[in-house]
Design an enzyme around this catalytic site. Structure first.
Site, short mmCIF file in Angstrom:
data_model
loop_
_atom_site.label_atom_id
_atom_site.label_comp_id
_atom_site.label_asym_id
_atom_site.label_seq_id
_atom_site.Cartn_x
_atom_site.Cartn_y
_atom_site.Cartn_z
N VAL A 142 0.81 -1.22 0.00
CA VAL A 142 0.00 0.00 0.00
C VAL A 142 0.84 1.26 0.00
O VAL A 142 0.34 2.36 -0.30
CB VAL A 142 -0.99 0.03 1.19
N TYR A 152 2.72 6.44 15.42
CA TYR A 152 1.43 5.76 15.29
C TYR A 152 0.28 6.71 15.58
O TYR A 152 -0.70 6.80 14.81
CB TYR A 152 1.40 4.56 16.23
#
Length: 245
Positions: A60, A151
């Protein structure tokens, strides 16, 4: 069979929450393309699903790879209705010590990867009677967590990207919503639960007093993918058992 006749792509679909979402979609009648770097973890699922599930290798982080994924899915099943941009990584570390490589890996997978998949899916989803895009965030998108800067930042960005995409794509008949799990007993969550010291710190923050089951996240994904969510757009659906911070 809430997704009967629908075709779905699930990135990161060979393991963890992605696999559980793919399983739930199949159980509800959908045809599913499991997209990941390796098919090995999902060989049993692919065999059990027969011709209703196929694997497509994807990175991706690469726009061309995402475009090939969507084109292959639409070609194989004759169209595309649902895309779940689930692929993600976590590279923990303090801001002062996190390597630029780990930062870039997290951003390129979690944020760039979501963008690549959404962008590549639009030409196919707008041909669907009810196109559905589902992005994946995390409870940490809105909760300060030392050691998780990359994150947290990418998941916060995914939520805002989702809202903008929802407004832009609504005229094309596509809804865009974000699924936001809390502490789930699968994938990264399972690793956290195995660490008694760390889980002991976070467990009291969950009002229901337990980790979520992966099936509970998967059923939320089914809802966002189906007809029942037709008037929900640009929403971040938290599945976290009442998480306080």
């Amino acid at each position: 069979m809430k997704l009967q006749g629908k075709t779905a792509v699930v990135t990161g679909g060979s393991r963890g929450l992605g696999r559980r979402i793919a399983e739930a979609f199949l159980a509800q009648g959908a045809r599913v393309v499991l997209a990941a770097r390796s098919a090995e973890p999902a060989k049993d699922l692919l065999e059990a699903a027969g011709d209703r599930a196929v694997f497509q290798a994807v990175d991706v982080r690469d726009a061309a790879s995402a475009e090939e994924l969507m084109a292959t899915a639409a070609r194989h099943f004759g169209g595309l209705d649902i895309v779940v941009a689930n692929a993600g990584v976590s590279r923990p570390g303090p801001v002062a010590g996190l390597s630029p490589e780990d930062w870039r890996e997290t951003v390129s997978t979690n944020l760039d990867g979501t963008f690549h998949c959404v962008r590549a899916a639009v030409p196919y989803l707008e041909r669907s009677r009810a196109g559905r895009l589902i992005t994946l965030s995390s409870a940490l998108a809105t909760r300060v967590t030392p050691g998780a800067s990359a994150y947290c930042a990418t998941k916060a960005a995914v939520e805002t990207f989702t809202r903008v995409s929802a407004v832009e794509l609504a005229p094309r008949g596509i809804t865009v919503n974000c699924l936001c799990p809390g502490f789930i007993d699968e994938g990264m969550g399972k690793e956290l639960a195995a660490n008694e010291v760390v889980w002991g710190k976070y467990a009291p923050k969950v009002s229901l007093g337990r980790m979520g089951r992966p099936e509970e996240v998967a059923e939320a994904a089914v809802f966002l993918a189906g007809e029942d969510s037709g008037y929900i757009n640009g929403h971040v659906l938290e599945v976290n058992g009442g998480l306080s911070w």
